[in-house]
Motif scaffolding. Sequence first.
Motif, short mmCIF file in Angstrom:
data_model
loop_
_atom_site.label_atom_id
_atom_site.label_comp_id
_atom_site.label_asym_id
_atom_site.label_seq_id
_atom_site.Cartn_x
_atom_site.Cartn_y
_atom_site.Cartn_z
N GLY A 140 0.67 -1.12 0.01
CA GLY A 140 0.00 0.08 0.04
C GLY A 140 0.95 1.27 -0.04
O GLY A 140 0.06 2.28 0.05
N GLY A 141 2.20 1.04 0.09
CA GLY A 141 2.95 2.36 0.10
C GLY A 141 3.72 2.51 -1.10
O GLY A 141 4.89 3.54 -1.21
N ASN A 156 3.14 4.42 -3.68
CA ASN A 156 3.02 5.84 -4.23
C ASN A 156 3.59 6.91 -3.62
O ASN A 156 3.58 8.08 -3.98
N THR A 181 2.27 5.81 8.17
CA THR A 181 2.33 4.87 7.42
C THR A 181 2.94 5.29 6.03
O THR A 181 2.68 6.69 5.67
N TYR A 182 3.42 4.40 5.31
CA TYR A 182 3.76 5.05 3.93
C TYR A 182 2.50 5.40 3.04
O TYR A 182 2.61 6.34 2.26
N SER A 183 1.32 4.87 3.03
CA SER A 183 0.13 5.17 2.34
C SER A 183 -0.23 6.21 2.79
O SER A 183 -0.85 7.29 2.24
N THR A 235 -0.91 9.85 0.78
CA THR A 235 -1.75 10.53 0.92
C THR A 235 -1.61 12.15 1.15
O THR A 235 -2.29 12.93 0.42
N TRP A 279 3.57 2.60 -9.02
CA TRP A 279 4.55 1.97 -8.61
C TRP A 279 5.95 2.10 -9.32
O TRP A 279 6.99 2.11 -8.59
#
Length: 641
Positions: free
Chosen positions: A509-510, A512, A543-545, A549, A559
């Motif tokens: 999920g991270g 991007n 978190t990376y996500s 955001t 990616w």
Amino acid sequence: MPANPFGDPQGKDSYMVPHKWLIYDNTGTLLGRVEQPNGQPLNTTATGVSWSGSLDGRGNPMVTAANKWYPKGTVRSGIIWRSHAEPPAYTQQEIWSRVPTYDIAVPFASQGGASVNGGDLRAGTGEQLNGFANYRWMPWESSTYNDLITAGTNTLNPWKYGSDQNGMVPNANTWLKYTPFNQMGRSPITGPGGVRDDRQIMPEPVARYARDVTVKRLHDNRSMKDIALDYLTGYASDPFHCFENGRLTPLYKGDARRNITLRNHYYGGGESGTPAEQAYYIQGGRPYEFVTANNPLRVQVPYGGAASDKPYFGTNQIDQDHAHQFPHWGSLMWQSPEFAMLGHKFGDQARLYLNWILNNGWGEAGEFASRGAAWKYMHAAIAWKTASSNSSRLYSRADILDWVVFDFEGFYDNFYASEVGFLNPPTNVSGGGNNAIFAGTQRFGPCLWNDDYGVWQHDFMIGYWTSALHAAEKIGFNDALRAASDKAEAVVNWLITMHQKRATGRLNGGMNVNSYEIDYTVPLWTPAMIASAGGVAANLPQTYSAIATAQGSNAAFSWDSWNNNGSASSRDGQAMDQLLAAPSLLRDMGRTDSALVQAETNALAYRLSKITSETAKGAATAGSTWFQYHQTTNNPPYKAN
């Protein structure tokens, strides 16, 4: 030389005089001769130190049969002569059992004219030249500019990308066959950091051979065994093999914290507080007025403008950040300690630069995310594996454990379990620095601090650490540290866990999260974000996500493509290859967390999608837009049946 190998060598000529070696047995029978391939003495005065000739429009030396170059050796260069064609080789099963090997699924990797670069001013290339020393196209023996063009046209490689003139001719003054003082394109200076085929935990042709001892090079059907053996033998030519008291003894043997340091290295004057008799000078012996004029922070070499044919010591200027020379692997593939002996000297070069791995003497917490420390950890691991308790030319395992355990226990006390540290991160990171690293690491794994980037990650530096930790696990070094000290065990396990945290966070999920300035630099908490949150770590993205955001329209497009000021730029490169391999390497280290399993599934799918799309382009252009810099060790581990 003064206080050899220490002391200021100013005014001393370190090129050897012209000479040949004649080897006889005890009956007087001549067994062999060591000389230039054309019969001239080594270091002959018939030719110059540096190549002389014309360059083409891209700066490539236009080598002809009449102006071929042959390297000369300094007093720190070595020569290997064997009474037999090669030392006995270990079997494939023996190699698989003792050496990390990798799943090679990309036959057209790193074939392009810009896939590999390096340089050697002696060879006429300038400081850095795209395509220089790409072992996939390098000739076996000394060749010419036009012959290389012909070889590219007639290549046996079914994948043609890179076999054009641009890909072939940078190799005109390099060759792979071992001849005395031939360095196979490894750079004498730090600038290009050596050939890119070395910039990993195992040299590329050696890693290919370890995976399959029967494999042949696609270009000319030459045995990879021949290439790997001669490539490893060529490390004797790299000028690090200095004698102390008449013996080629590792510099820290019996004294892991010996007070000796580098002087006059590539990035500056070095530690000036060390007396000259404890200073190891690495002035390289080439005319560097151009480098000095363009970057005055780099030391002029040789110092004071001496001529290129009278270098001081003539040692390669490799610092810890570019200490990716690991000939030791040869002693785990062939039954000879010679490669380990060479490798232990390369490890000394990195230690002379800074004799720590994690326990930074300047109080900086980020070594666990830095490449210099990763290379030193790999040197420690492979030196331990190839050590000897009764050889004066090799470290003992006790020597290596003394160095690393002391370092890891210091890191444990000063950074890991300190009052404020990795185990006890602060709640406020307004001041940046170590406190920001402590807090960021708890959430994102290995990271660094920079006043411009804030908390950030350098992806390929972290990738080097992942590779080194995996290889150290494979060869037993991690377990040796665990057994030697409770504190060292805690640090080793924590390092692996932090790499797991990063791999799972990015791949689940991270992906991007955007890069900045180049594909492998990834800001996490910028100074502006920290200021907006009042420095409170809990108020920053966790978190990376969440970071992606928060980046909004500045997030990466996908990616495989980052947002370069509104334009899409490819993420193809060593850093992405390392990230996609990371979950598989971590699982091979025994990690079984469900999030890691999912991360591996995602990574393998990303990898397969690129293999499929590049293969579909066909023989002429496969590998032209992805896998341009792909290396064997940046793959999932190979699982032998």
